[in-house]
Design an enzyme around this catalytic site. Structure first.
Site, PDB file in Angstrom:
ATOM      1  N   SER A 166      10.760  84.037 100.157  1.00 22.40           N
ATOM      2  CA  SER A 166      11.960  84.085  99.327  1.00 22.40           C
ATOM      3  C   SER A 166      11.609  84.768  98.007  1.00 22.40           C
ATOM      4  O   SER A 166      11.041  85.863  98.020  1.00 22.40           O
ATOM      5  CB  SER A 166      12.498  82.662  99.147  1.00 22.40           C
ATOM      6  N   HIS A 196      14.641  85.951 102.231  1.00 21.95           N
ATOM      7  CA  HIS A 196      15.964  85.681 101.654  1.00 21.95           C
ATOM      8  C   HIS A 196      16.436  86.886 100.848  1.00 21.95           C
ATOM      9  O   HIS A 196      15.692  87.401 100.011  1.00 21.95           O
ATOM     10  CB  HIS A 196      15.915  84.458 100.731  1.00 21.95           C
ATOM     11  N   ASP A 226      13.767  75.960 102.060  1.00 22.99           N
ATOM     12  CA  ASP A 226      13.949  76.487 103.412  1.00 22.99           C
ATOM     13  C   ASP A 226      12.582  76.692 104.065  1.00 22.99           C
ATOM     14  O   ASP A 226      11.618  77.071 103.403  1.00 22.99           O
ATOM     15  CB  ASP A 226      14.729  77.812 103.324  1.00 22.99           C
TER      16      ASP A 226
END
Ligand SMILES: C[S@@+](CC[C@H](N)C(=O)[O-])C[C@H]1O[C@@H](n2cnc3c(N)ncnc32)[C@H](O)[C@@H]1O
Lengths: 283, 188
Positions: B11, B38, B131
């Site tokens: 991310s 992401h 996540d």
């Protein structure tokens, strides 16, 4: 170690197949050729949230409790949608397809897998702005009755309006999006005149036959949930449903290119996934 | 045993981290790599174009139903979840965001575990959210190998730290060490 061994995984795969067979036999919904990764993930999540220790145990519940089956149906059918999703598609549609539709005296349109209706109303707004709505008959179908009911109502949470407005503008909207709804409490109620020529109906792309013969078929973000064989089968159904020279629009990540029916279509726009059924198909 | 598939979740700070790992691979690196980084739902294909240019192996966006090939790095497209099928193909889904993310690392990792069991290597890199922690745990449960970037070396340590908290991971390593380990797994 509590590793799931290979034998265990093979058992889970058998249980998935049996559950899908049981659902088909009992309720007539056929998920046997949906994307396996998608279905398996959904089943295993439902199993753990509902605290079953095996899929077989859950199968008993599915077979004997219709409300529980409705829940599974909801798990399997991903209903996420928005108005003017992928604005660039609507922009392209306006530029390339609308001028051709304008030459038709009467236009039949089918939105397959329309979910809660946002996509259909987006199209209705464009048709209105282009002055051809009154010549259109629009069919909007989905296999999930709950979402069809919501689609008929055309009422959406007010907090979605910001995104809808943003998309509408990017999609080449010529008015103000607020012209198309009335805000009431927490809801945006779409104008009823958008609904005038829309018929909402229950239709399952896997198990039902051709629904209508149309000039334009829109089916976006539905085929991604099917395996290759089922995609081919459903595209054959589309081919039978579109009059020669008519248009097919798919979702931004769905392509006809690898389908068995590709040679029946011309590609109008590869990026926006707009296709045209060939007038005469010669082998 | 040579793993059949490597899945990576990253991310905030991910592009830099991925670049460091991937640029250490030579063109003999054959295990397919699938990445969820992401990104904004509206982003273009900047990341794949850039990495493809600087890496010795092919880097591209994953298409739905595309057959996964050796020696290729695939990225999840913006605004879709990426799922792995048992027959070495991809599926996409537009379902709700998972951990506020679409694509979500958990979705990729879970389906990788379901489809490839102990033949999967799962890796969590830098990021500012949670996540991937659950997905990595699932990979471990199904017998796969799990690696997390050492939070001390991560640009943002939230994601690696929460992965380490969620399950007992096999390796906690710097980016260079991760690359080295993968290269040795590729030779098995
Ligand atoms: C992700 S939504 C897509 C909604 C809209 N077309 C869009 O692109 O925003 C997928 C829809 O397909 C429907 N669907 C799934 N399988 C179907 C089937 N076999 N027949 C008809 N509809 C189906 C689901 O109920 C869901 O509403």
């Amino acid at each position: 170690m509590n590793n799931l061994d290979i034998k265990n995984q093979a058992t889970i795969n058998i249980e998935v197949i049996l559950l899908l067979e049981a659902i088909f036999q009992k309720y007539g919904y056929d998920f046997r050729d949906y994307s396996k990764a998608h279905i398996k993930r959904r089943i295993l999540h439902r199993m753990s949230t509902s605290r079953f220790s095996t899929i077989s145990e859950m199968q008993h519940k599915v077979l004997n409790d219709e409300a529980f089956f409705e829940q599974i149906l909801k798990d399997f059918s991903i209903n996420v949608t928005e108005m003017f999703r992928d604005p660039s598609f609507y922009l392209k549609f306006r530029e390339d397809i609308i001028p051709i539709l304008k030459t038709y005296p009467f236009i039949k349109i089918w939105h397959a897998g329309c979910s809660t209706g946002e996509e259909v109303y987006s199209m209705a707004i464009i048709l209105k702005e282009e002055g051809i709505y009154d010549r259109c008959q629009i069919y909007a179908t989905d296999f999930n009755q709950v979402v069809i009911q919501k689609a008929k109502e055309g009422i959406y949470p007010i907090n979605k309006v910001k995104e809808f407005t943003y998309n509408y503008q990017k999609a080449g909207g010529i008015n103000s999006f607020s012209d198309y709804y009335t805000a009431k409490y927490e809801s945006a109620i779409l104008n009823t005149d958008l609904k005038k020529n829309i018929v909402f109906a229950d239709h399952n792309l896997v198990t039902d036959k051709v629904f209508a013969e149309v000039h334009l078929l829109v089916c976006r973000n539905v085929l991604i949930y099917f395996n290759k064989q089922l995609q081919d089968k459903v595209i054959r159904l589309f081919n039978e449903s579109i009059i020669p020279g008519g248009y097919l629009c798919l979702g931004s990540k769905e392509s006809l290119r690898f389908s068995d029916s590709f040679h029946h279509f011309d590609t109008i726009d590869d990026d926006e996934k707009i296709y045209k059924r060939k007038l005469h198909f010669k082998r | 045993m040579k793993p059949r598939i490597i899945v990576i979740g990253s991310s905030a700070g991910g592009l830099q981290a991925l670049k460091i790992i991937f640029s250490l691979f030579k063109n003999d690196f054959s295990i397919p790599i699938i990445v969820v980084q992401h990104i904004s739902p509206h982003s273009d294909n900047y990341i794949t174009t850039y990495l493809d240019k600087i890496c010795k192996i092919k880097v591209k966006e994953a298409n739905e139903k595309e057959i996964i090939e050796d020696g290729t790095i695939y990225f999840a497209p913006p605004n879709f979840h990426l799922l792995l099928e048992e027959n070495f193909t991809f599926s996409l889904s537009t379902e709700e965001r998972v951990n506020f993310a679409r694509p979500s690392i958990d979705v990729l990792f879970e389906t990788a575990a379901f489809a490839y069991g102990n033949n999967v290597v799962g890796i969590i890199l830098t990021g500012a959210n949670f996540d991937g922690a659950a997905g990595l745990k699932t990979i471990k449960k199904y017998g796969g190998t799990t690696i997390v970037q050492d939070p001390k070396t991560a640009e943002v340590d939230t994601m690696p730290s929460s992965a380490i908290r969620e399950s007992k991971v096999d390796h906690i390593l710097s980016l260079e060490e991760i690359a080295k380990l993968l290269i040795s797994l590729n030779k098995e």
